[in-house]
Scaffold this motif. Structure first.
Motif, PDB file in Angstrom:
ATOM      1  N   ALA A  45       9.778  -0.005  10.455  1.00 39.42           N
ATOM      2  CA  ALA A  45       8.655   0.682  11.097  1.00 39.42           C
ATOM      3  C   ALA A  45       8.919   2.180  11.192  1.00 39.42           C
ATOM      4  O   ALA A  45      10.032   2.615  11.487  1.00 39.42           O
ATOM      5  CB  ALA A  45       8.420   0.107  12.492  1.00 39.42           C
ATOM      6  N   ALA A  46       7.878   2.962  10.958  1.00 41.57           N
ATOM      7  CA  ALA A  46       7.992   4.411  11.128  1.00 41.57           C
ATOM      8  C   ALA A  46       8.071   4.782  12.597  1.00 41.57           C
ATOM      9  O   ALA A  46       8.613   5.834  12.953  1.00 41.57           O
ATOM     10  CB  ALA A  46       6.796   5.104  10.480  1.00 41.57           C
TER      11      ALA A  46
ATOM     12  N   LEU B  57       0.813  -1.218   0.000  1.00 44.45           N
ATOM     13  CA  LEU B  57       0.000   0.000   0.000  1.00 44.45           C
ATOM     14  C   LEU B  57       0.845   1.265   0.000  1.00 44.45           C
ATOM     15  O   LEU B  57       0.330   2.357  -0.255  1.00 44.45           O
ATOM     16  CB  LEU B  57      -0.934   0.018   1.218  1.00 44.45           C
ATOM     17  CG  LEU B  57      -1.898  -1.165   1.365  1.00 44.45           C
ATOM     18  CD1 LEU B  57      -2.738  -1.004   2.632  1.00 44.45           C
ATOM     19  CD2 LEU B  57      -2.791  -1.299   0.135  1.00 44.45           C
ATOM     20  N   GLY B  58       2.125   1.123   0.336  1.00 50.28           N
ATOM     21  CA  GLY B  58       2.985   2.294   0.389  1.00 50.28           C
ATOM     22  C   GLY B  58       2.658   3.233   1.529  1.00 50.28           C
ATOM     23  O   GLY B  58       2.862   4.444   1.428  1.00 50.28           O
ATOM     24  N   ARG B  59       2.143   2.680   2.630  1.00 55.62           N
ATOM     25  CA  ARG B  59       1.786   3.490   3.787  1.00 55.62           C
ATOM     26  C   ARG B  59       2.683   3.141   4.968  1.00 55.62           C
ATOM     27  O   ARG B  59       3.183   2.017   5.073  1.00 55.62           O
ATOM     28  CB  ARG B  59       0.313   3.279   4.181  1.00 55.62           C
ATOM     29  CG  ARG B  59      -0.680   3.512   3.058  1.00 55.62           C
ATOM     30  CD  ARG B  59      -0.446   4.843   2.355  1.00 55.62           C
ATOM     31  NE  ARG B  59      -0.476   5.973   3.275  1.00 55.62           N
ATOM     32  CZ  ARG B  59       0.103   7.145   3.041  1.00 55.62           C
ATOM     33  NH1 ARG B  59       0.805   7.334   1.933  1.00 55.62           N
ATOM     34  NH2 ARG B  59       0.013   8.118   3.918  1.00 55.62           N
TER      35      ARG B  59
ATOM     36  N   LEU C 135       3.239   9.669  10.368  1.00 62.40           N
ATOM     37  CA  LEU C 135       2.709  10.109   9.076  1.00 62.40           C
ATOM     38  C   LEU C 135       3.599  11.171   8.444  1.00 62.40           C
ATOM     39  O   LEU C 135       3.800  11.191   7.226  1.00 62.40           O
ATOM     40  CB  LEU C 135       1.298  10.680   9.257  1.00 62.40           C
ATOM     41  CG  LEU C 135       0.123   9.712   9.195  1.00 62.40           C
ATOM     42  CD1 LEU C 135      -1.181  10.486   9.350  1.00 62.40           C
ATOM     43  CD2 LEU C 135       0.118   8.930   7.892  1.00 62.40           C
ATOM     44  N   ALA C 136       4.130  12.043   9.283  1.00 64.94           N
ATOM     45  CA  ALA C 136       4.928  13.157   8.769  1.00 64.94           C
ATOM     46  C   ALA C 136       6.305  12.717   8.295  1.00 64.94           C
ATOM     47  O   ALA C 136       6.885  13.321   7.396  1.00 64.94           O
ATOM     48  CB  ALA C 136       5.071  14.230   9.848  1.00 64.94           C
TER      49      ALA C 136
ATOM     50  N   VAL D  89       2.446   9.970  18.456  1.00 61.75           N
ATOM     51  CA  VAL D  89       3.361   9.066  17.750  1.00 61.75           C
ATOM     52  C   VAL D  89       2.877   8.845  16.318  1.00 61.75           C
ATOM     53  O   VAL D  89       3.661   8.884  15.357  1.00 61.75           O
ATOM     54  CB  VAL D  89       3.467   7.720  18.494  1.00 61.75           C
ATOM     55  CG1 VAL D  89       4.270   6.710  17.672  1.00 61.75           C
ATOM     56  CG2 VAL D  89       4.102   7.911  19.861  1.00 61.75           C
ATOM     57  N   LEU D  90       1.588   8.621  16.152  1.00 66.70           N
ATOM     58  CA  LEU D  90       1.033   8.382  14.821  1.00 66.70           C
ATOM     59  C   LEU D  90       1.168   9.620  13.935  1.00 66.70           C
ATOM     60  O   LEU D  90       1.448   9.510  12.732  1.00 66.70           O
ATOM     61  CB  LEU D  90      -0.436   7.970  14.941  1.00 66.70           C
ATOM     62  CG  LEU D  90      -0.725   6.700  15.758  1.00 66.70           C
ATOM     63  CD1 LEU D  90      -2.222   6.434  15.800  1.00 66.70           C
ATOM     64  CD2 LEU D  90       0.022   5.498  15.198  1.00 66.70           C
ATOM     65  N   ARG D  91       0.965  10.787  14.522  1.00 69.04           N
ATOM     66  CA  ARG D  91       1.107  12.024  13.745  1.00 69.04           C
ATOM     67  C   ARG D  91       2.528  12.160  13.206  1.00 69.04           C
ATOM     68  O   ARG D  91       2.738  12.484  12.034  1.00 69.04           O
ATOM     69  CB  ARG D  91       0.751  13.226  14.625  1.00 69.04           C
ATOM     70  CG  ARG D  91       0.749  14.557  13.877  1.00 69.04           C
ATOM     71  CD  ARG D  91       0.710  15.736  14.831  1.00 69.04           C
ATOM     72  NE  ARG D  91       1.918  15.812  15.648  1.00 69.04           N
ATOM     73  CZ  ARG D  91       3.090  16.277  15.205  1.00 69.04           C
ATOM     74  NH1 ARG D  91       3.210  16.703  13.951  1.00 69.04           N
ATOM     75  NH2 ARG D  91       4.140  16.320  16.008  1.00 69.04           N
TER      76      ARG D  91
END
Length: 462
Positions: A202-203, A166-168, A440-441, A435-437
């Motif tokens: 992992a991001a 998915l490239g996410r 994403l960035a 953390v999620l924000r």
């Protein structure tokens, strides 16, 4: 709003501790600008936690709940094999007895299987169907980020494949330690390599305790330490049911434990066991024992049920079969004090059980039978109760005598205030949202297999 896919093998009607963390995320994350969908297993197999169908009635809202086939036939066969190896075929007084496979010998066999037939865990067969279902769902309503929670570690495989296709960005949530888990089941080279590869891609990596965070930072020094963030389990007042006054017993000091125990008798140091508590109850003076009522609510195996009968302690120790989560909370609320048990095994310093935060919400003092670990430090730091070594029968017995004396004198204390703000689920999920924000960035760059074998990623070594 951003759209997150939460990959969790465990989800209602599955019950137990693995489910609670996900439900609290679902309940509180939308307030921080996220739509939440869940990818889970259809009829997952979990011999330890069982089902809690009552939990379906109180599910927080989710965009979609996607259920991939669990394909648990192999795991069921292995579970039956371990049951036979552990001596379940031997019977005493009509009851099956636990045995050695729950200890080091059984752990060694499981460790071998998790490097070979069931690598990285016995939930692996659900991965392919889960990935296909996640991809199909993304075509209808794209996801901005994938969050996977483990154990099982196969959930991380699902997230990684979705990340790739998915490239996410992907965020991993370690509810427990993996390769340094106190159970010692995933210490082989294949698991170490896999952990290194997934962490590197992992991001962000979310962990339930500071010990796991510090361990991963030390294990992977080439990865920015800021990528590892602690988000502890949190208590949620929204889950608290109305008290059931019928469970109160004003004539006895009531101690309650809610959860699952291993059934190995005698236990090894790896077993989560009621053995030492039972021994302490047996050794206290008769007048102390007469004032005690100990409720073990949940999965207590036939070996310990027979053991309690053989010791003549049935009037003191009440074994309550597994109940719905809301009912377990009512048992907690009806007790005078709550018992927490953490085994003294290598790596147990990482343990901060989700049970502890539920006990905090119940507002009752806590008797923690635990080594020096994250859980015992929380009890001491917030003055929530008392800590005794988990296998020191004499000290546990003396503590029981002191508690009975305090109860008789009307001075039973120890804290247990229903408000340790830092342990509230809303506070912890707010931390997760940040953390999620950031994930994403700034998505973490992928690393090749060759890079994961570099000296800075020591998990690739034995």
């Amino acid at each position: 709003m951003n759209h997150i896919l939460i990959v969790s093998y465990h989800f209602p009607p599955a019950g137990g501790v693995p489910v609670r963390r996900v439900l609290r995320i679902l309940r509180h994350l939308p307030a921080h600008g996220w739509r939440c969908s869940v990818l889970t297993a259809d009829r997952p197999f979990d011999p330890f936690h069982g089902e809690d169908r009552a939990g379906l009635a109180t599910l927080p809202p989710a965009e979609r709940v996607l259920r991939a086939p669990a394909r648990s036939g192999l795991e069921r066969a292995l579970a039956r094999g371990f049951e036979l190896l552990s001596g379940a075929g031997r019977r005493v007084g009509g009851e099956a007895q636990g045995g050695p496979a729950a200890g080091p010998a059984g752990a060694g066999l499981r460790r071998l299987l998790h490097e070979t037939l069931t690598f990285p865990d016995a939930k692996r067969p659900w991965v392919r169907g889960a990935v296909a279902l996640g991809r199909a769902a993304a075509r209808e309503d794209p996801f901005d980020l994938v969050l996977a929670t483990g154990f099982p570690w196969s959930s991380f495989l699902v997230a990684d494949r979705l990340r790739s296709s998915l490239g996410r960005p992907m965020v991993l949530d370690f509810r427990d330690a993996w390769t340094e888990n106190p159970r010692g089941l995933w210490t082989g080279p294949r698991n170490r390599r896999l952990e290194a590869e997934l962490v590197s891609r992992a991001a962000a990596v979310v962990v339930a305790t500071d010990w796991i965070r510090d361990h991963l930072r030390a294990l992977y020094p080439r990865i920015s330490p800021e990528r590892f963030v602690t988000v502890t389990n949190g208590y949620d007042p929204a889950e608290q049911p109305a008290p059931d006054t019928a469970l109160r017993d004003p004539h006895h000091l009531v101690l309650a434990y809610t959860g699952t125990f291993n059934d190995a008798l005698p236990p090894s140091r790896f077993d989560h066991t009621p053995y030492y508590l039972i021994e302490a109850i047996r050794r206290v003076p008769a007048e102390t024992r007469a004032a005690l009522r100990v409720r073990l609510v949940g999965r207590v195996g036939p070996a310990y049920r027979a053991h309690v009968r053989a010791l003549g302690l049935e009037d003191v120790i009440e074994i309550v079969p597994p109940v719905a989560h809301t009912r377990a909370l009512q048992y907690q609320m009806a007790a005078d004090a709550l018992v927490l048990v953490v085994c003294d095994a290598p790596g147990s310093t990482a343990v901060l059980t989700a049970k502890l935060v539920e006990y905090v919400a119940a507002g009752k003092p806590i008797l923690a039978l635990a080594p020096d670990c994250e859980a015992s430090r929380v009890v001491n730091a917030h003055k929530l109760g008392w800590v005794e070594p988990p296998a020191d029968v004499e000290r546990i017995a003396k503590r029981l005598e002191a508690l009975v004396q305090d109860w008789r004198g009307g001075t039973l204390g120890g804290g247990g205030l229903p408000g340790v703000p830092s342990l509230a689920a809303s506070v912890q999920v707010e931390r997760l949202a940040e953390v999620l924000r950031r994930a994403l960035a700034s998505e973490a760059p992928s690393m090749t297999r060759a890079e994961t074998k570099a000296p800075g990623l020591r998990a690739s070594k034995e």
